[in-house]
Design a protein around this motif. Structure first.
Motif, PDB file in Angstrom:
ATOM      1  N   ASP A  31     -13.205 -14.570  -1.352  1.00  0.00           N
ATOM      2  CA  ASP A  31     -12.607 -13.326  -1.822  1.00  0.00           C
ATOM      3  C   ASP A  31     -13.585 -12.184  -1.532  1.00  0.00           C
ATOM      4  OD1 ASP A  31     -11.458 -11.199  -3.131  1.00  0.00           O
ATOM      5  OD2 ASP A  31     -11.141 -12.273  -5.017  1.00  0.00           O
ATOM      6  N   TYR A  32     -13.281 -11.409  -0.518  1.00  0.00           N
ATOM      7  CA  TYR A  32     -14.206 -10.354  -0.101  1.00  0.00           C
ATOM      8  C   TYR A  32     -14.371  -9.257  -1.159  1.00  0.00           C
ATOM      9  CZ  TYR A  32     -14.291 -12.393   4.580  1.00  0.00           C
ATOM     10  OH  TYR A  32     -14.463 -13.227   5.655  1.00  0.00           O
ATOM     11  N   ARG A  33     -13.524  -9.243  -2.163  1.00  0.00           N
ATOM     12  CA  ARG A  33     -13.724  -8.313  -3.278  1.00  0.00           C
ATOM     13  C   ARG A  33     -14.960  -8.715  -4.077  1.00  0.00           C
ATOM     14  NH1 ARG A  33      -7.924  -8.989  -5.861  1.00  0.00           N
ATOM     15  NH2 ARG A  33      -8.541 -11.092  -5.287  1.00  0.00           N
ATOM     16  N   GLU A  34     -15.357  -9.986  -3.965  1.00  0.00           N
ATOM     17  CA  GLU A  34     -16.508 -10.507  -4.709  1.00  0.00           C
ATOM     18  C   GLU A  34     -17.784 -10.551  -3.872  1.00  0.00           C
ATOM     19  OE1 GLU A  34     -16.329 -11.193  -7.963  1.00  0.00           O
ATOM     20  OE2 GLU A  34     -14.238 -10.533  -7.858  1.00  0.00           O
ATOM     21  N   LEU A  35     -17.692 -10.195  -2.610  1.00  0.00           N
ATOM     22  CA  LEU A  35     -18.849 -10.216  -1.721  1.00  0.00           C
ATOM     23  C   LEU A  35     -19.890  -9.207  -2.200  1.00  0.00           C
ATOM     24  CD1 LEU A  35     -19.766 -11.549   0.957  1.00  0.00           C
ATOM     25  CD2 LEU A  35     -18.850  -9.543   2.127  1.00  0.00           C
ATOM     26  N   HIS A  36     -21.153  -9.569  -2.067  1.00  0.00           N
ATOM     27  CA  HIS A  36     -22.241  -8.684  -2.477  1.00  0.00           C
ATOM     28  C   HIS A  36     -22.092  -7.320  -1.795  1.00  0.00           C
ATOM     29  CE1 HIS A  36     -26.223  -7.514  -3.804  1.00  0.00           C
ATOM     30  NE2 HIS A  36     -26.469  -7.109  -2.583  1.00  0.00           N
ATOM     31  N   TYR A  37     -22.349  -6.266  -2.545  1.00  0.00           N
ATOM     32  CA  TYR A  37     -22.244  -4.901  -2.031  1.00  0.00           C
ATOM     33  C   TYR A  37     -23.614  -4.244  -2.115  1.00  0.00           C
ATOM     34  CZ  TYR A  37     -20.804   0.038  -1.927  1.00  0.00           C
ATOM     35  OH  TYR A  37     -20.667   1.376  -1.629  1.00  0.00           O
ATOM     36  N   THR A 118     -17.527  -4.049   0.562  1.00  0.00           N
ATOM     37  CA  THR A 118     -16.758  -4.513  -0.588  1.00  0.00           C
ATOM     38  C   THR A 118     -16.122  -3.325  -1.317  1.00  0.00           C
ATOM     39  OG1 THR A 118     -18.245  -6.381  -0.825  1.00  0.00           O
ATOM     40  CG2 THR A 118     -16.925  -5.817  -2.744  1.00  0.00           C
ATOM     41  N   ARG A 119     -16.864  -2.270  -1.456  1.00  0.00           N
ATOM     42  CA  ARG A 119     -16.318  -1.091  -2.145  1.00  0.00           C
ATOM     43  C   ARG A 119     -15.134  -0.512  -1.379  1.00  0.00           C
ATOM     44  NH1 ARG A 119     -18.713   3.050  -6.067  1.00  0.00           N
ATOM     45  NH2 ARG A 119     -17.112   4.655  -6.027  1.00  0.00           N
ATOM     46  N   PHE A 120     -15.222  -0.450  -0.062  1.00  0.00           N
ATOM     47  CA  PHE A 120     -14.123   0.062   0.763  1.00  0.00           C
ATOM     48  C   PHE A 120     -12.849  -0.750   0.507  1.00  0.00           C
ATOM     49  CE2 PHE A 120     -11.569  -0.004   4.617  1.00  0.00           C
ATOM     50  CZ  PHE A 120     -11.438   1.350   4.902  1.00  0.00           C
ATOM     51  N   ILE A 121     -13.003  -2.067   0.414  1.00  0.00           N
ATOM     52  CA  ILE A 121     -11.843  -2.932   0.150  1.00  0.00           C
ATOM     53  C   ILE A 121     -11.238  -2.586  -1.210  1.00  0.00           C
ATOM     54  CG2 ILE A 121     -11.145  -5.317  -0.328  1.00  0.00           C
ATOM     55  CD1 ILE A 121     -13.135  -6.136   1.891  1.00  0.00           C
ATOM     56  N   HIS A 122     -12.078  -2.454  -2.224  1.00  0.00           N
ATOM     57  CA  HIS A 122     -11.594  -2.099  -3.568  1.00  0.00           C
ATOM     58  C   HIS A 122     -10.864  -0.757  -3.552  1.00  0.00           C
ATOM     59  CE1 HIS A 122     -13.144  -5.130  -6.435  1.00  0.00           C
ATOM     60  NE2 HIS A 122     -14.024  -5.367  -5.476  1.00  0.00           N
ATOM     61  N   GLU A 123     -11.435   0.208  -2.859  1.00  0.00           N
ATOM     62  CA  GLU A 123     -10.815   1.536  -2.810  1.00  0.00           C
ATOM     63  C   GLU A 123      -9.458   1.495  -2.114  1.00  0.00           C
ATOM     64  OE1 GLU A 123     -13.923   3.900  -1.078  1.00  0.00           O
ATOM     65  OE2 GLU A 123     -14.885   4.233  -3.030  1.00  0.00           O
ATOM     66  N   ASN A 124      -9.345   0.719  -1.046  1.00  0.00           N
ATOM     67  CA  ASN A 124      -8.058   0.603  -0.342  1.00  0.00           C
ATOM     68  C   ASN A 124      -7.030  -0.155  -1.168  1.00  0.00           C
ATOM     69  OD1 ASN A 124      -8.603   2.125   1.889  1.00  0.00           O
ATOM     70  ND2 ASN A 124      -9.206   0.406   3.154  1.00  0.00           N
TER      71      ASN A 124
END
Length: 176
Positions: A31-37, A118-124
């Motif tokens: 889950d790339y939302r959980e990948l280290h940022y 990871t943040r970019f994914i969350h924002e999208n």
């Protein structure tokens, strides 16, 4: 930018120190939302093939057998690697090293595509409905893989032992 969304969910905060991560933790994250940022320090075996430079995992002898992976079983791409970024002794194929840099997602099908975080994914995701979110995450996972944007690297000895000690410290820290 505020880290909290309207629904109470928080966006990942950039890690501003070189957090120890294992090659396995990056390569196996589903889950790339959980990948280290943010910034990382990753210990592994340097692999430099003609077209690809990567960091491979290292066998950790003292790990329980069911969790052990042989050296080179997994790897992450090293992006923007340059031999001028290596401190100390020269680094060549097969050497053990520690790489410091930033975790990103790289499009393997189109290497010139923008790199994601990871943040970019969350924002999208917050702009999409639930079914669109699922499709978006599946598409990202098909084409993007975790990589390290290299800031510097250094050759080391006894990588397995160093990883073991750092994992023990992590475990002690999490028990507090």
């Amino acid at each position: 930018m505020n880290n909290e969304l309207e629904n109470g969910e928080t966006l990942p905060k950039y890690c501003d120190y070189f957090k120890l991560q294992l090659v396995e933790e990056l390569a196996l994250e589903k889950d790339y939302r959980e990948l280290h940022y943010g910034k990382v320090a990753v210990i592994g075996r340097f692999s430099s093939e003609p077209e690809v430079i990567c960091l491979e995992n290292v066998l950790i002898e003292r790990m329980p057998k069911e969790y052990r992976l042989s050296t080179g079983a997994l790897s992450v791409l090293l992006l923007d690697f340059d031999y001028d970024k290596v401190y100390g002794e020269p680094l060549t194929h097969g050497h053990l090293c520690i790489v410091r840099g930033e975790v990103i997602l790289c499009n393997l099908e189109k290497p010139t595509s923008p790199r994601l975080s990871t943040r970019f994914i969350h924002e999208n995701l917050r702009k999409l409905n639930e079914s669109q979110q699922k499709e978006y995450l599946q598409d990202i996972h098909k084409t993007y893989k975790p990589a390290i944007n290299v800031w510097h690297a250094k050759r080391i000895e006894l990588a397995s032992e160093l990883i073991q000690r750092k994992l023990e410290l992590r475990m002690l820290d999490s028990n507090q």
